[in-house]
Structure formats: C-alpha cells, structure tokens
Scaffold this motif. Structure first.
Motif, short mmCIF file in Angstrom:
data_model
loop_
_atom_site.label_atom_id
_atom_site.label_comp_id
_atom_site.label_asym_id
_atom_site.label_seq_id
_atom_site.Cartn_x
_atom_site.Cartn_y
_atom_site.Cartn_z
N GLY A 93 0.79 -1.22 0.00
CA GLY A 93 0.00 0.00 0.00
C GLY A 93 0.82 1.26 0.00
N ARG A 94 1.75 1.40 0.95
CA ARG A 94 2.57 2.61 1.02
C ARG A 94 3.48 2.71 -0.20
NH1 ARG A 94 7.72 3.71 2.95
NH2 ARG A 94 8.06 5.86 3.68
N GLY A 95 4.02 1.58 -0.63
CA GLY A 95 4.90 1.60 -1.80
C GLY A 95 4.17 2.04 -3.05
N ALA A 96 2.92 1.61 -3.20
CA ALA A 96 2.14 2.01 -4.37
C ALA A 96 1.89 3.51 -4.37
CB ALA A 96 0.82 1.24 -4.41
N LEU A 97 1.62 4.09 -3.20
CA LEU A 97 1.42 5.53 -3.10
C LEU A 97 2.70 6.29 -3.45
CD1 LEU A 97 -0.76 5.84 0.14
CD2 LEU A 97 -1.49 6.11 -2.24
N VAL A 98 3.83 5.75 -3.05
CA VAL A 98 5.12 6.38 -3.39
C VAL A 98 5.30 6.41 -4.90
CG1 VAL A 98 7.63 6.09 -3.27
CG2 VAL A 98 6.25 5.83 -1.21
#
Length: 403
Positions: A93-98
């Motif tokens: 999730g966080r990586g996709a937002l990055v």
C-alpha cells in the motif's frame, strides 16, 4: 533498394536470435551483466544501428511484422495480473502511493523540462511536451495519439524520436543506477539467512501447496495457460464494450485487470494458479517483446530533430533519475527494495513498462527478491500512469492554448 518484409513467424525468429546474440555479447562483456542491461537491449541496439546503416546505404530495408509484438505485450501483462494477489496489497500500500507520487512528479518534471528545451531551440513550447511525458513516460503509442490530437507541427517526429531514445535509455540507465544503489547496501531492507543470502519470499499458499509435477509436464501447464489465454482474448472484447459506453481504456490494462480478477477469484476458491508457469510464460514474452522493440528502431528518421532529441534525452535522464533517487529510493525505504523499485521506475518512466519490469527482474536475479517493489510498480504504474499522464498533458496543452 530491396525491401524485406518478415512475416509473423520470421519476425519471432529474428527476435529470439537477437536475444541469443545478446547472451553471447554479455558472455564476452560481463560488464553488461553487472550493469543489469537486458541482453535483448544490448544486441537489439547493435542490430538496429546495423539495419539503419544498411537502409541508409540503399542495400536492404528490413521490416518486422507488428502483430507478434502486440500479442506478446498482452501476454506479458496477463502474467503480471496473475501475480497481483489482493491479499498482498497491504504490504504494497505505502509503496504504491510512493510510485503514484513519483509518477505525477516525473510527468510534471519531464514536461517542464521539455517545454524549456523546446523554447531554447526556438520551437513552440507545446512541442516540448512531445519531448516530455507524452513520449518518455507514455511511450510510442501515447506520443502518436497525442500528436494526432494536438495540432503542433513536428509533434509526431519529435514524439516518436523521443520515445525511441527513451526505450534505449530506459534499459541502459535504470540497471546501472539501481545496481549502484543496491551495492551501497544502506542497511538493506531484505531478510538474509545465516550465510548472508536472501531468504526466498514465502507464498501464502506454500504451506498447503501440493507436491508439484515436473516443470516439463504438460499437465502442469494446461490450466495456467488456459487462464492466461482467456485473459488475452477477453481484453479486446472488454475494450470494445467499454468504448460503446463512451469509456476508453488501453487493451493491455484490461488484460491485466482480467487476470487480477481471475487470479484472486481462484485464490478465494482456494485453488490458486501455478504462478511459476505463468511467470515463465510472461518472462519469455517480455524478452521477445524487448528484442522486437529494439529491432524496430529506425535511426534515420531521428536525424531531422537530432539536436533537440539528444539534448532532451540527456535532460530527461537527469530529471527521471532525480525523481527516482529523491522520491522512490528514499521514500520506499532504501536498501534492496528501494533500489529495485528505483530501477523499475526509471526504466518505465524513460522507456516502457516492459523495460522497467525487465530491469527489476534482472536486479532480483542478482540481489535477491524484492516482492514489495515488484507489486508496487506493477499495480501503481500500470493502473495509474496513463490516467495521470493524460490529465497532466491535457492541462498543459490547454494552458498553452493548443487544446
């Protein structure tokens, strides 16, 4: 001059021969392997220059069939969809937002740099968009589509030339930059065993997985192959269905989404696909696609806008690498995952998604698995890039009074 038009079968023969030549080149020059440059890019670049010289000398004009490349791209994206398990989204999730943030920043940065460069060469600022994200982040298809939609003189030539250079530079730059980051260590985000080697990433179904048949057993391949081909066949039909309702979507994206739905459906039924088989099919499709893309390069057509194109390529390498280093590598957590994500981001932001994924797979083969990076790049880049790029290009063209 003799024109030699290869049919579909001979086009595939040429692609596979190019990959084998690239492997021989890499054995003779191990530095290419250490730089994580795909063999298809190494040999394809060399052969495309040779073919351009033969064409310029009036000796022979070799033309490849387009159909195999289109089909291989769909097969590759279907294989990506089979690896996108929704149960693992929490870890990405966080990586996709990055990656989404980086895509917006690189699209804006590429376009601003292209506009400034075009103005410096005495060209309309709008032409710079085709030396910006329309070509580099978008690729040949996006550049062609926007060139036909925007009445900017020279847009098609600059767009295709920039996309071609981006295809080359994406493979040449992304691997070395990411390899340098990975070798720095920087604490490493991967897990290692007592010997310091990467621990394989465990699949959620590994504990209950039955003993698998030999990888050469045709029984093992039939069901995954059926699912993959069904998604490839469904893509064009889904696109036509959406077009009838006034919605436009690229076929490769619909193929990927169909594969995501199918693989998560069978996961929910506790009958997961043999993703080792689909991954191998996708890897083969990717390597052949890259070889065809490189062989199709026509350097002679780039001569007219060469100063702008070369200057733009240099500037866009700096812009894209800066976003990759400052945003993707830093916010992704540095270490191996950050390095692999940075390499994939630079690869697809400069050239194309298959180049980014090829760079990431070669980095994983060298430094170990990076599942968060693969999932974030696959989902965020594939599902977000085209939409974000289109909105940014539309806004800039309207601001410039072109559209």
């Amino acid at each position: 001059m003799t024109t030699l038009q290869l049919d579909n079968a001979w086009t595939l023969v040429a692609a596979v021969a190019t990959i084998l030549l690239g492997m021989r080149i890499h054995r003779a020059c191990p530095a290419l392997d250490r730089a994580n440059i795909p063999p298809a890019v190494s040999a394809g670049l060399l052969l495309s220059v040779l073919l351009a010289l033969l064409r310029a000398g009036g000796i022979v004009d070799l033309r490849l069939a387009a159909a195999p490349r289109d089909v291989l791209l769909l097969v590759f994206f279907a294989s990506l969809g089979f690896g996108a398990h929704l149960g693992r989204l929490a870890t990405a999730g966080r990586g996709a937002l990055v990656i989404c943030l980086a895509v917006v920043l690189v699209a804006v940065g590429q376009n601003l740099a292209g506009m400034l460069l075009a103005s410096a060469f005495g060209q309309p600022a709008a032409l710079g968009l085709f030396a910006g994200s329309a070509a580099y982040l978008g690729g040949h298809g996006t550049a062609t589509a926007w060139a036909s939609a925007a009445p900017v003189e020279g847009a098609l030539e600059v767009g295709l030339g920039s996309a071609t250079l981006g295809l080359v530079l994406g493979g040449l730059v992304a691997g070395p930059v990411a390899a340098w980051l990975a070798r720095r260590g920087d604490g490493g985000s991967g897990v290692a065993d007592a010997a310091g080697l990467p621990v394989p990433h465990a699949d959620a179904h590994d504990a209950a997985a039955p003993v698998r048949a030999s990888p050469f057993s045709s029984d093992r391949w039939l069901l995954p192959l059926l699912g993959l081909l069904a998604c490839v066949a469904a893509g064009p039909q889904l696109r036509a269905l959406l077009a009838a309702q006034g919605w436009q979507a690229p076929t490769f994206l619909l193929v990927l989404l169909a594969a995501v739905v199918l693989t998560n459906g069978v996961d929910a039924a506790r009958r997961p696909f043999d993703t080792e088989a689909t991954d191998l099919v996708g890897t083969l499709a990717l390597r052949i696609f890259l070889a065809l893309a490189m062989l199709a390069l026509d350097w002679a057509e780039l001569a007219g806008q060469l100063p702008l194109l070369l200057s733009g390529a240099l500037v866009q390498v700096l812009v894209t690498a800066a976003v990759g280093l400052a945003v993707v590598y830093t916010l992704f957590g540095r270490g191996r995952e950050g390095a692999v994500a940075c390499g994939g981001f630079i690869g697809f932001s400069m050239g194309a998604m298959p180049i980014g994924l090829a760079v990431m797979r070669r980095l994983q083969a060298t430094f170990g698995d990076a599942p968060r990076a693969m999932l974030a790049i696959t989902l965020a880049a594939s599902l977000f890039t085209d939409t974000a790029n289109a909105l940014i290009l539309t806004a800039l063209l309207r601001w410039l009074g072109v559209a």
